[in-house]
Write a protein that holds these residues in place. Sequence first.
Motif, PDB file in Angstrom:
ATOM      1  N   VAL A   1     -43.316 118.975  -2.813  1.00  0.00           N
ATOM      2  CA  VAL A   1     -44.649 119.086  -3.420  1.00  0.00           C
ATOM      3  C   VAL A   1     -45.738 119.338  -2.381  1.00  0.00           C
ATOM      4  CG1 VAL A   1     -44.038 117.654  -5.392  1.00  0.00           C
ATOM      5  CG2 VAL A   1     -44.991 116.567  -3.366  1.00  0.00           C
ATOM      6  N   ALA A   2     -45.463 119.027  -1.107  1.00  0.00           N
ATOM      7  CA  ALA A   2     -46.484 119.167  -0.066  1.00  0.00           C
ATOM      8  C   ALA A   2     -46.374 120.474   0.701  1.00  0.00           C
ATOM      9  CB  ALA A   2     -46.405 117.988   0.909  1.00  0.00           C
ATOM     10  N   THR A   3     -45.281 121.193   0.533  1.00  0.00           N
ATOM     11  CA  THR A   3     -45.091 122.475   1.206  1.00  0.00           C
ATOM     12  C   THR A   3     -44.689 123.525   0.171  1.00  0.00           C
ATOM     13  OG1 THR A   3     -42.769 121.939   1.683  1.00  0.00           O
ATOM     14  CG2 THR A   3     -44.395 121.381   3.369  1.00  0.00           C
ATOM     15  N   PRO A   4     -44.885 124.813   0.454  1.00  0.00           N
ATOM     16  CA  PRO A   4     -44.520 125.857  -0.517  1.00  0.00           C
ATOM     17  C   PRO A   4     -43.068 125.741  -0.956  1.00  0.00           C
ATOM     18  CG  PRO A   4     -45.810 126.788   1.273  1.00  0.00           C
ATOM     19  CD  PRO A   4     -45.513 125.382   1.672  1.00  0.00           C
ATOM     20  N   ASN A   5     -42.850 125.827  -2.254  1.00  0.00           N
ATOM     21  CA  ASN A   5     -41.515 125.654  -2.821  1.00  0.00           C
ATOM     22  C   ASN A   5     -41.249 126.784  -3.816  1.00  0.00           C
ATOM     23  OD1 ASN A   5     -39.083 124.762  -3.770  1.00  0.00           O
ATOM     24  ND2 ASN A   5     -39.818 122.832  -4.586  1.00  0.00           N
ATOM     25  N   PRO A   6     -40.570 127.840  -3.407  1.00  0.00           N
ATOM     26  CA  PRO A   6     -40.377 129.007  -4.273  1.00  0.00           C
ATOM     27  C   PRO A   6     -39.474 128.782  -5.473  1.00  0.00           C
ATOM     28  CG  PRO A   6     -39.146 129.252  -2.233  1.00  0.00           C
ATOM     29  CD  PRO A   6     -40.000 128.037  -2.069  1.00  0.00           C
ATOM     30  N   THR A   7     -38.760 127.646  -5.529  1.00  0.00           N
ATOM     31  CA  THR A   7     -37.841 127.436  -6.645  1.00  0.00           C
ATOM     32  C   THR A   7     -38.446 126.605  -7.766  1.00  0.00           C
ATOM     33  OG1 THR A   7     -36.851 125.545  -5.476  1.00  0.00           O
ATOM     34  CG2 THR A   7     -35.783 127.685  -5.226  1.00  0.00           C
ATOM     35  N   VAL A   8     -39.711 126.193  -7.648  1.00  0.00           N
ATOM     36  CA  VAL A   8     -40.362 125.505  -8.754  1.00  0.00           C
ATOM     37  C   VAL A   8     -41.036 126.541  -9.637  1.00  0.00           C
ATOM     38  CG1 VAL A   8     -40.723 123.401  -7.423  1.00  0.00           C
ATOM     39  CG2 VAL A   8     -42.520 125.147  -7.481  1.00  0.00           C
TER      40      VAL A   8
ATOM     41  N   LYS B   1     -43.734 130.521  -4.971  1.00  0.00           N
ATOM     42  CA  LYS B   1     -43.642 131.779  -4.238  1.00  0.00           C
ATOM     43  C   LYS B   1     -43.150 131.509  -2.817  1.00  0.00           C
ATOM     44  CE  LYS B   1     -47.439 133.963  -6.789  1.00  0.00           C
ATOM     45  NZ  LYS B   1     -48.780 134.601  -6.673  1.00  0.00           N
ATOM     46  N   LEU B   2     -42.565 132.521  -2.233  1.00  0.00           N
ATOM     47  CA  LEU B   2     -42.172 132.470  -0.829  1.00  0.00           C
ATOM     48  C   LEU B   2     -43.339 133.028  -0.036  1.00  0.00           C
ATOM     49  CD1 LEU B   2     -39.970 131.784   1.201  1.00  0.00           C
ATOM     50  CD2 LEU B   2     -39.017 134.066   0.857  1.00  0.00           C
TER      51      LEU B   2
ATOM     52  N   ARG C   1     -32.820 125.069  -0.685  1.00  0.00           N
ATOM     53  CA  ARG C   1     -33.875 125.712  -1.450  1.00  0.00           C
ATOM     54  C   ARG C   1     -34.250 124.897  -2.693  1.00  0.00           C
ATOM     55  NH1 ARG C   1     -29.684 129.662  -1.682  1.00  0.00           N
ATOM     56  NH2 ARG C   1     -28.468 129.572  -3.594  1.00  0.00           N
ATOM     57  N   HIS C   2     -33.631 123.728  -2.860  1.00  0.00           N
ATOM     58  CA  HIS C   2     -33.956 122.875  -4.013  1.00  0.00           C
ATOM     59  C   HIS C   2     -34.254 121.441  -3.574  1.00  0.00           C
ATOM     60  CE1 HIS C   2     -32.958 125.910  -7.025  1.00  0.00           C
ATOM     61  NE2 HIS C   2     -31.878 126.192  -6.321  1.00  0.00           N
ATOM     62  N   PRO C   3     -35.274 121.235  -2.745  1.00  0.00           N
ATOM     63  CA  PRO C   3     -35.560 119.874  -2.277  1.00  0.00           C
ATOM     64  C   PRO C   3     -35.938 118.907  -3.388  1.00  0.00           C
ATOM     65  CG  PRO C   3     -37.345 121.384  -1.695  1.00  0.00           C
ATOM     66  CD  PRO C   3     -36.214 122.224  -2.184  1.00  0.00           C
TER      67      PRO C   3
ATOM     68  N   TRP D   1     -36.042 136.852  -4.154  1.00  0.00           N
ATOM     69  CA  TRP D   1     -34.670 136.349  -4.050  1.00  0.00           C
ATOM     70  C   TRP D   1     -33.914 137.051  -2.920  1.00  0.00           C
ATOM     71  CZ3 TRP D   1     -32.049 132.282  -5.161  1.00  0.00           C
ATOM     72  CH2 TRP D   1     -30.648 132.309  -5.096  1.00  0.00           C
ATOM     73  N   ALA D   2     -34.213 138.318  -2.681  1.00  0.00           N
ATOM     74  CA  ALA D   2     -33.550 139.050  -1.604  1.00  0.00           C
ATOM     75  C   ALA D   2     -33.882 138.444  -0.246  1.00  0.00           C
ATOM     76  CB  ALA D   2     -33.965 140.516  -1.634  1.00  0.00           C
ATOM     77  N   ARG D   3     -35.058 137.833  -0.114  1.00  0.00           N
ATOM     78  CA  ARG D   3     -35.447 137.180   1.139  1.00  0.00           C
ATOM     79  C   ARG D   3     -35.009 135.723   1.182  1.00  0.00           C
ATOM     80  NH1 ARG D   3     -41.143 136.831   1.922  1.00  0.00           N
ATOM     81  NH2 ARG D   3     -41.533 137.221  -0.291  1.00  0.00           N
ATOM     82  N   LEU D   4     -34.818 135.111   0.006  1.00  0.00           N
ATOM     83  CA  LEU D   4     -34.533 133.681  -0.076  1.00  0.00           C
ATOM     84  C   LEU D   4     -33.042 133.382  -0.175  1.00  0.00           C
ATOM     85  CD1 LEU D   4     -35.741 130.763  -0.469  1.00  0.00           C
ATOM     86  CD2 LEU D   4     -35.635 131.231  -2.935  1.00  0.00           C
ATOM     87  N   GLY D   5     -32.364 134.014  -1.119  1.00  0.00           N
ATOM     88  CA  GLY D   5     -30.984 133.674  -1.422  1.00  0.00           C
ATOM     89  C   GLY D   5     -29.993 133.800  -0.273  1.00  0.00           C
ATOM     90  N   PRO D   6     -29.960 134.931   0.437  1.00  0.00           N
ATOM     91  CA  PRO D   6     -28.922 135.119   1.463  1.00  0.00           C
ATOM     92  C   PRO D   6     -29.012 134.159   2.642  1.00  0.00           C
ATOM     93  CG  PRO D   6     -29.869 137.228   0.781  1.00  0.00           C
ATOM     94  CD  PRO D   6     -30.744 136.162   0.210  1.00  0.00           C
ATOM     95  N   VAL D   7     -30.190 133.618   2.931  1.00  0.00           N
ATOM     96  CA  VAL D   7     -30.351 132.789   4.137  1.00  0.00           C
ATOM     97  C   VAL D   7     -30.606 131.312   3.818  1.00  0.00           C
ATOM     98  CG1 VAL D   7     -31.126 134.705   5.550  1.00  0.00           C
ATOM     99  CG2 VAL D   7     -32.810 133.378   4.258  1.00  0.00           C
ATOM    100  N   THR D   8     -30.487 130.931   2.555  1.00  0.00           N
ATOM    101  CA  THR D   8     -30.658 129.529   2.170  1.00  0.00           C
ATOM    102  C   THR D   8     -29.459 129.108   1.333  1.00  0.00           C
ATOM    103  OG1 THR D   8     -31.923 130.122   0.178  1.00  0.00           O
ATOM    104  CG2 THR D   8     -33.182 129.674   2.192  1.00  0.00           C
TER     105      THR D   8
END
Length: 226
Positions: A91-98, A102-103, A116-118, A169-176
Amino acid sequence: MEMFLLILASCLWVGVHFGIAGTVARARIVARVGELPFTIGYSLLSVLAIILLVQAWGAAPYVGLWVTPDWLRWLLALLMLPAFILFVASVATPNPTVVGGKLTTPEPRGIQRITRHPMLWSFALWGLVHLIAKGSLGGVFFFGAFLVTALVGMPSIDRKVAARNPEMWARLGPVTSILPFGAILSGRNRLALAEVPVFVWAAGAVAWLVFLIAHPWLFGYPAVPL
């Protein structure tokens, strides 16, 4: 009867999340009523489901299934520390999966390197810890409902993000990874704890300590043996 109501409430909570959200039913309802009315209705239904679940949990009789040894209760209490840190980070840092997340950087940073799901992992740890610590039939259904929702929700959210925002997702999925440290251990990312703000570590630790001390007054029983 009270235990049966708890089981029904648990099924309702899980069903609301996986019988509607992310399914063909959701798409059909949105097509008929629109996105905003669906969101409002779904939110109200979720609130109703959790209210019923909490009330049913409070009314259910205690049916013990196992006795949790004192040493394990201390270990479980310690496991809640990363749960608090993960929640604060979510909640205190950007979270693209909520919802609406956004990333905001070219690549995932901070807690996103770990998972990617804290937020969902914080709920999953909370549910697992309390299910084990409680050792009751009611606890299996109450805490298990949150545990199942969190664990199954992670791949479900991934599918939604991939479909709604392929570029992100192309920037998030492969490296997380869903599994904490999974991407790091597989060489797809690196550990960078310095990217997690000091506030996250401090707030998570303070919240954990406050709940640990106040547990008897908040919930009627100590978190650890006294």
